[in-house]
Design an enzyme around this catalytic site. Sequence first.
Site, PDB file in Angstrom:
ATOM      1  N   SER A 124     -76.643  85.671  63.293  1.00  0.00           N
ATOM      2  CA  SER A 124     -75.434  84.838  63.288  1.00  0.00           C
ATOM      3  C   SER A 124     -75.069  84.278  61.913  1.00  0.00           C
ATOM      4  CB  SER A 124     -75.611  83.734  64.316  1.00  0.00           C
ATOM      5  OG  SER A 124     -74.429  83.022  64.456  1.00  0.00           O
ATOM      6  N   HIS A 125     -75.203  82.956  61.762  1.00  0.00           N
ATOM      7  CA  HIS A 125     -74.773  82.305  60.519  1.00  0.00           C
ATOM      8  C   HIS A 125     -75.886  82.280  59.468  1.00  0.00           C
ATOM      9  CE1 HIS A 125     -76.687  79.396  63.127  1.00  0.00           C
ATOM     10  NE2 HIS A 125     -77.051  78.762  62.037  1.00  0.00           N
ATOM     11  N   ASP A 291     -68.244  83.130  61.029  1.00  0.00           N
ATOM     12  CA  ASP A 291     -69.635  83.369  60.639  1.00  0.00           C
ATOM     13  C   ASP A 291     -69.964  84.862  60.740  1.00  0.00           C
ATOM     14  OD1 ASP A 291     -69.797  83.604  63.400  1.00  0.00           O
ATOM     15  OD2 ASP A 291     -71.757  82.652  63.542  1.00  0.00           O
ATOM     16  N   ASP A 293     -71.523  86.857  62.762  1.00  0.00           N
ATOM     17  CA  ASP A 293     -71.292  87.622  63.993  1.00  0.00           C
ATOM     18  C   ASP A 293     -69.977  87.269  64.666  1.00  0.00           C
ATOM     19  OD1 ASP A 293     -72.310  85.098  64.679  1.00  0.00           O
ATOM     20  OD2 ASP A 293     -73.092  85.828  66.587  1.00  0.00           O
ATOM     21  N   ASP A 295     -68.620  84.541  65.996  1.00  0.00           N
ATOM     22  CA  ASP A 295     -68.386  83.625  67.120  1.00  0.00           C
ATOM     23  C   ASP A 295     -68.002  82.220  66.660  1.00  0.00           C
ATOM     24  OD1 ASP A 295     -70.943  83.136  66.227  1.00  0.00           O
ATOM     25  OD2 ASP A 295     -71.906  83.252  68.196  1.00  0.00           O
ATOM     26  N   ARG A 296     -68.266  81.891  65.380  1.00  0.00           N
ATOM     27  CA  ARG A 296     -67.881  80.563  64.887  1.00  0.00           C
ATOM     28  C   ARG A 296     -66.559  80.598  64.135  1.00  0.00           C
ATOM     29  NH1 ARG A 296     -73.025  77.225  62.740  1.00  0.00           N
ATOM     30  NH2 ARG A 296     -74.434  77.766  64.430  1.00  0.00           N
ATOM     31  N   GLU A 379     -68.546  73.331  70.735  1.00  0.00           N
ATOM     32  CA  GLU A 379     -69.703  72.695  70.120  1.00  0.00           C
ATOM     33  C   GLU A 379     -69.283  72.235  68.732  1.00  0.00           C
ATOM     34  OE1 GLU A 379     -73.831  74.178  71.155  1.00  0.00           O
ATOM     35  OE2 GLU A 379     -72.772  76.034  70.728  1.00  0.00           O
ATOM     36  N   SER A 381     -70.760  72.584  66.159  1.00  0.00           N
ATOM     37  CA  SER A 381     -71.217  73.546  65.166  1.00  0.00           C
ATOM     38  C   SER A 381     -70.223  74.694  64.977  1.00  0.00           C
ATOM     39  CB  SER A 381     -72.574  74.103  65.593  1.00  0.00           C
ATOM     40  OG  SER A 381     -72.473  74.648  66.900  1.00  0.00           O
ATOM     41  N   LYS A 392     -68.900  82.036  72.457  1.00  0.00           N
ATOM     42  CA  LYS A 392     -67.849  81.405  71.681  1.00  0.00           C
ATOM     43  C   LYS A 392     -67.130  82.488  70.896  1.00  0.00           C
ATOM     44  CE  LYS A 392     -71.239  79.818  68.232  1.00  0.00           C
ATOM     45  NZ  LYS A 392     -72.577  79.751  68.825  1.00  0.00           N
TER      46      LYS A 392
HETATM   47  C1  VG1 Z   1     -77.017  76.043  66.120  1.00  0.00           C
HETATM   48  C2  VG1 Z   1     -75.927  75.106  66.590  1.00  0.00           C
HETATM   49  C3  VG1 Z   1     -75.582  75.379  68.041  1.00  0.00           C
HETATM   50  C4  VG1 Z   1     -75.204  76.850  68.206  1.00  0.00           C
HETATM   51  C5  VG1 Z   1     -76.325  77.730  67.685  1.00  0.00           C
HETATM   52  C6  VG1 Z   1     -75.977  79.196  67.712  1.00  0.00           C
HETATM   53  O1  VG1 Z   1     -78.213  75.789  66.836  1.00  0.00           O
HETATM   54  O2  VG1 Z   1     -76.298  73.759  66.414  1.00  0.00           O
HETATM   55  O3  VG1 Z   1     -74.540  74.517  68.445  1.00  0.00           O
HETATM   56  O4  VG1 Z   1     -74.965  77.143  69.551  1.00  0.00           O
HETATM   57  O5  VG1 Z   1     -76.614  77.388  66.331  1.00  0.00           O
HETATM   58  O6  VG1 Z   1     -74.835  79.458  66.984  1.00  0.00           O
HETATM   59  P1  VG1 Z   1     -79.412  74.917  66.218  1.00  0.00           P
HETATM   60  O7  VG1 Z   1     -80.490  74.961  67.240  1.00  0.00           O
HETATM   61  O8  VG1 Z   1     -79.758  75.509  64.897  1.00  0.00           O
HETATM   62  O9  VG1 Z   1     -78.848  73.540  66.029  1.00  0.00           O
HETATM   63  V1  VG1 Z   1     -74.659  80.984  66.264  1.00  0.00           V
HETATM   64  O10 VG1 Z   1     -73.185  81.143  65.667  1.00  0.00           O
HETATM   65  O11 VG1 Z   1     -76.029  81.044  65.389  1.00  0.00           O
HETATM   66  O12 VG1 Z   1     -74.962  82.098  67.548  1.00  0.00           O
HETATM   67 CO    CO Z   2     -72.661  83.086  65.257  1.00  0.00          CO
END
Ligand code: VG1
Ligand code: CO
Length: 565
Positions: A124-125, A291, A293, A295-296, A379, A381, A392
């Site tokens: 992801s990010h 991001d 992938d 989704d953000r 969220e 985030s 998302k």
């Molecule tokens: C983070 C965010 C959370 C989000 C998750 C996956 O998790 O806070 O809100 O759903 O990333 O997003 P954490 O446990 O690091 O706080 V993504 O775009 O990585 O799939």
């Molecule tokens: Co992502």
Amino acid sequence: MPLTVTKRQTTPFKDQKAGTSGLRKSTRHFQQESYVENFIQSFFNALNEDIQKEIGDNGQVSLMVGGDGRYFGVECVGKILQLAAANPRINKVIVAQNGLMSTPAVSCCIRKYKTFAGIILTASHNPGGENADFGIKFNCSNGGPALQHFTDKIYNLSTQINEYFVVDNFSCDISQIGEHNFEVEGRKFSVQIIDSVQDYLELMQNIFDFNLLKDFFKSGVKITVDALNGVVGPYAKRILCDELGMPESEARNCTPLPDFGGFHPDPNLTYAKTLVDLMKKGEHDFGAAFDGDGDRNMILGKDAFFITPCDSVAVLAANLNLIPYFQREGIKGFARSMPTSGALDLVAKDLGMKCFETPTGWKFFGNLMDSNQLSLCGEESFGTGSDHIREKDGLWAVLAWLSVLANKKMTIRDILLAHWNKYGRNFFSRYDYEECDSDSANKVMKHLQDLFAQADFVGREFTFGDKKFTVKLADDFQYTDPVDHSVTTKQGLRIVFTDGSRVIFRLSGTGSSGATIRLYIDSYENDSSKYELDAQVVLKPLIQIALQISQLQEFTGRNEPTVIT
Ligand code: VG1
Ligand code: CO
């Protein structure tokens, strides 16, 4: 050459436990011999039990596979195909062309092609490349992330695994769209390569009024997007440029690269700085970043006016009736993760709708959507989405915002001001302390838990300058799923003060090394003279009090957060 199955001995790895969103480790960690094979075979072992239960003895199913294009992704698709071909329970794997598929597109395609499950190759990010991170995430037949009981099962199986099955000489060209048929030990097995951009486009056309959006682009409004070289680039180009008329030059960093061209593909004010700087020039009316992938999303108005993700979902909630999909389907309810500000709750209350408060992570929204209780959720985030899929969806959020702008004919700033004037403003900020050492991070959490256990902590007063806050509630957030009644504990230490302000401490579950402490601050204000103040100024007393209570700086030796949102 005939394709035959080979059984291979292996020994377990002890660390294949999924975090907030799949298994994330350094790429090199994933590259260890048998690491991917063990994890995928454990997934298949868990999956086969479900296939048996749901379809019976001879049941066979199909699988969706895609990824965000990061380093090791294509190689990993190859390994998955070799293992899938050896699993008699799987008769078909659908793969996006070149393995490239955004997380929302995987969710869309699992639902469209009705596959039994999906695998997303993404961290992801997190940054990508040989010296950065890789990740694997499993999704279910509803298109959403696997739930805890299923990932726990995979983890348990991974700690006991002693063999996996592969078709060693299996290979398939994943660059050509079409169906490839094979026979493995007399059993039919196929690989279908799809154009997921087309599938995703068709879904969006069904949700939004593309004619309205085309006219909006023609009206002279200046829109730009930055994909940070993540996988959303091809989707953005196809939809925003080819379909809606955005100039190609405004689709920035839209070529997926294995290392994201060096970007940290996290769309926030720190890591999407090039977009922020561009927007500050005042030449564009709307800017968005995504991001790795896809989704953000981060959305900015003219002069880099920043919409917090908490406000973004609230404004969309108040305007959902402008979008054809919701006119047709109706609005069933809202939800937000616990650390996300209460701005959405205020809109829900006004509309007489329910707003659910869930733990962090998109997987908690799926049951609510599947049971028709939830239409829109978000969220803090940078995650926004709806029940059109079960992930998302960054590009969906952009199209939703453009639909609101095209209808309202107002600037983003004016829309936000009007929203705050009606509902009041929730000032929100998140401080991330990345790569702290795990021991000190745990000490911060332990210290807070000990404080919460003191009988007189509730009622205690804290002051900073002329601001005084009194503790009303202090707990470790816990959630009971209203649909399957599963209980999820330890989802964040929160302190709620008597005026409704909140500070929350959580350890991230998506990092690959060390620990990241997240501090969330949320405070409501309904004095309209303050709506345009800087959140950092308004929240300063609360932030200082949070640092004082937690002794975060003392325990970690960190005076400044890595990222402020
Ligand atoms: C983070 C965010 C959370 C989000 C998750 C996956 O998790 O806070 O809100 O759903 O990333 O997003 P954490 O446990 O690091 O706080 V993504 O775009 O990585 O799939
Ligand atoms: Co992502």
